[in-house]
Structures are given as structure tokens and as C-alpha cells.
Design a protein around this motif. Sequence first.
Motif, PDB file in Angstrom:
ATOM      1  N   ASP A  48     -13.032  19.244  85.927  1.00  0.00           N
ATOM      2  CA  ASP A  48     -13.207  18.830  84.533  1.00  0.00           C
ATOM      3  C   ASP A  48     -14.125  19.834  83.827  1.00  0.00           C
ATOM      4  OD1 ASP A  48     -13.826  17.601  82.103  1.00  0.00           O
ATOM      5  OD2 ASP A  48     -13.828  15.591  82.973  1.00  0.00           O
ATOM      6  N   VAL A  50     -14.681  20.496  80.694  1.00  0.00           N
ATOM      7  CA  VAL A  50     -15.462  19.997  79.556  1.00  0.00           C
ATOM      8  C   VAL A  50     -16.754  19.347  80.060  1.00  0.00           C
ATOM      9  CG1 VAL A  50     -15.531  18.353  77.643  1.00  0.00           C
ATOM     10  CG2 VAL A  50     -13.467  19.660  78.064  1.00  0.00           C
ATOM     11  N   GLU A  54     -20.612  20.440  79.481  1.00  0.00           N
ATOM     12  CA  GLU A  54     -21.622  19.531  78.927  1.00  0.00           C
ATOM     13  C   GLU A  54     -22.836  19.447  79.843  1.00  0.00           C
ATOM     14  OE1 GLU A  54     -19.598  15.810  78.348  1.00  0.00           O
ATOM     15  OE2 GLU A  54     -18.588  16.507  76.522  1.00  0.00           O
ATOM     16  N   LEU A  83     -17.128  25.430  76.820  1.00  0.00           N
ATOM     17  CA  LEU A  83     -16.981  24.520  75.682  1.00  0.00           C
ATOM     18  C   LEU A  83     -16.332  25.161  74.455  1.00  0.00           C
ATOM     19  CD1 LEU A  83     -20.393  22.641  75.895  1.00  0.00           C
ATOM     20  CD2 LEU A  83     -18.129  21.781  76.533  1.00  0.00           C
ATOM     21  N   ASN A  84     -16.363  26.468  74.342  1.00  0.00           N
ATOM     22  CA  ASN A  84     -15.760  27.105  73.162  1.00  0.00           C
ATOM     23  C   ASN A  84     -14.275  26.819  73.046  1.00  0.00           C
ATOM     24  OD1 ASN A  84     -17.973  28.174  71.840  1.00  0.00           O
ATOM     25  ND2 ASN A  84     -17.929  30.082  72.996  1.00  0.00           N
ATOM     26  N   ALA A  85     -13.650  26.476  74.146  1.00  0.00           N
ATOM     27  CA  ALA A  85     -12.235  26.100  74.109  1.00  0.00           C
ATOM     28  C   ALA A  85     -12.045  24.698  73.527  1.00  0.00           C
ATOM     29  CB  ALA A  85     -11.636  26.168  75.513  1.00  0.00           C
ATOM     30  N   TYR A  86     -13.168  23.979  73.317  1.00  0.00           N
ATOM     31  CA  TYR A  86     -13.119  22.605  72.807  1.00  0.00           C
ATOM     32  C   TYR A  86     -14.050  22.484  71.602  1.00  0.00           C
ATOM     33  CZ  TYR A  86     -11.107  22.140  77.414  1.00  0.00           C
ATOM     34  OH  TYR A  86     -10.332  22.316  78.527  1.00  0.00           O
ATOM     35  N   HIS A  88     -14.137  20.712  69.091  1.00  0.00           N
ATOM     36  CA  HIS A  88     -14.387  19.377  68.549  1.00  0.00           C
ATOM     37  C   HIS A  88     -15.305  18.556  69.448  1.00  0.00           C
ATOM     38  CE1 HIS A  88     -11.661  20.095  65.316  1.00  0.00           C
ATOM     39  NE2 HIS A  88     -10.686  20.380  66.153  1.00  0.00           N
ATOM     40  N   ASN A  89     -15.989  19.201  70.352  1.00  0.00           N
ATOM     41  CA  ASN A  89     -16.937  18.525  71.229  1.00  0.00           C
ATOM     42  C   ASN A  89     -18.324  18.655  70.595  1.00  0.00           C
ATOM     43  OD1 ASN A  89     -18.905  18.099  73.311  1.00  0.00           O
ATOM     44  ND2 ASN A  89     -17.273  18.282  74.808  1.00  0.00           N
ATOM     45  N   ASN A  92     -20.793  21.200  71.854  1.00  0.00           N
ATOM     46  CA  ASN A  92     -20.562  22.585  71.434  1.00  0.00           C
ATOM     47  C   ASN A  92     -21.433  22.941  70.223  1.00  0.00           C
ATOM     48  OD1 ASN A  92     -19.299  25.048  71.854  1.00  0.00           O
ATOM     49  ND2 ASN A  92     -17.609  24.568  70.497  1.00  0.00           N
ATOM     50  N   GLN A 122     -18.848  25.083  62.475  1.00  0.00           N
ATOM     51  CA  GLN A 122     -18.233  23.988  63.234  1.00  0.00           C
ATOM     52  C   GLN A 122     -18.583  22.629  62.631  1.00  0.00           C
ATOM     53  OE1 GLN A 122     -19.893  24.879  67.079  1.00  0.00           O
ATOM     54  NE2 GLN A 122     -18.003  25.836  67.796  1.00  0.00           N
TER      55      GLN A 122
END
Length: 183
Positions: A48, A50, A54, A83-86, A88-89, A92, A122
Motif C-alpha cells: 500500500d 499511499v 503517509e 504521495l505525489n502520485a496521489y 488529492h491526499n 501530500n 494543491q
Amino acid sequence: SYALSKNDLPHLASTYNNMGMYYHDSYQLDSTFYYYIKTANVYRELHDSVKIGETKFYQARLLFEMGLHMESESKVSQALSLLNAYPHNPVNFEANQLMGLCLMERNNNKEAENYFKIAVKQILLDIAKYKVLDAKRAKMAIGNAYGNLAEACYNQNKFEEARSYVLEGQKYLEKDTPIMLVS
């Protein structure tokens, strides 16, 4: 014990993470770091990325709080690579700001400015839709990001630019905004 006996890895990771947060709130920083490492190891088993990102951010934040800025920078870099691939987290948003703070500690204000600008961008995208943060948290996040950005510019003697960021950040202040953010 239950998670271990049932080999319930998601539950185990969540438990370790909660224990890390508990020890963080109790200012038992060695135990905090220990449980964050255990959390990351379980998420690694689960593949995982993400959650690994985190957890690396939580480790980086803890290291920063302990005054270990170079170590924090290394961990937050690892977190951002995941996290840069996500975008909307919400972690991030914070990770980009933490990287900026780490860089400011090394007087690399120009590079810090770049990370703060990423965080602002962001958060502004989220404020348009409130998909990641609710309105209250988004306003605090953007106010904080603008404040950090202003400080990075100020440290570079870019006073007018710093002033414009402060004024922009002030637009998001509300009556119940924490005093640290207001100052």
C-alpha cells in the motif's frame, strides 16, 4: 493480539499507527517512531504505497519536531516520492510544506519557496471543490501555506512578494482561526 492471531494486516497496521499517535500525544517520541516504523513495515507487506507514504510523512514530522531536520528532509522526500502520485491526499499538502520547512532550516529559502508554492496550488485546487478537506480545514491549510510562502520570500529579501502572500493568506482567516496561524 487479535490482529496478530487472525493475521489481519490492515487491522494490525491501523493498531500500530494508533499506538504511534498515542505515544506522540504523550511525548514519548522513541515509542512513537518505533510504532510508525512497525506501521510502515506492515503497509509494505500489503503493498500500500499511499499508506507507506503517509507513514513516512509522520516519521518525517516527528523527526522535524525533534530538531533532526536533515533526517526529516530525507523521510519527507521518500514520502513525497510516493504521495505525489496521489495529489488529492491531504498528507501530500502537509508533506510539501514540511519539505519547505526542512529546506528553510538549511537556509535554502529559494527551494523552500517552490515547495510552498506546490502546497498552495494543491490546496487552492481543493478549495474550489472541497474534495479533500472541509471548508474550515482548507482555510486553515491555505492560510498556513501562504504564511510559510511569505516567510520563505521574506528570508530572500523579496519583501513585496512576501507582503502579497501575507495579504492573500489573511483572506482565509476567521474568528476562530488559531492564534498561531493568525500571528
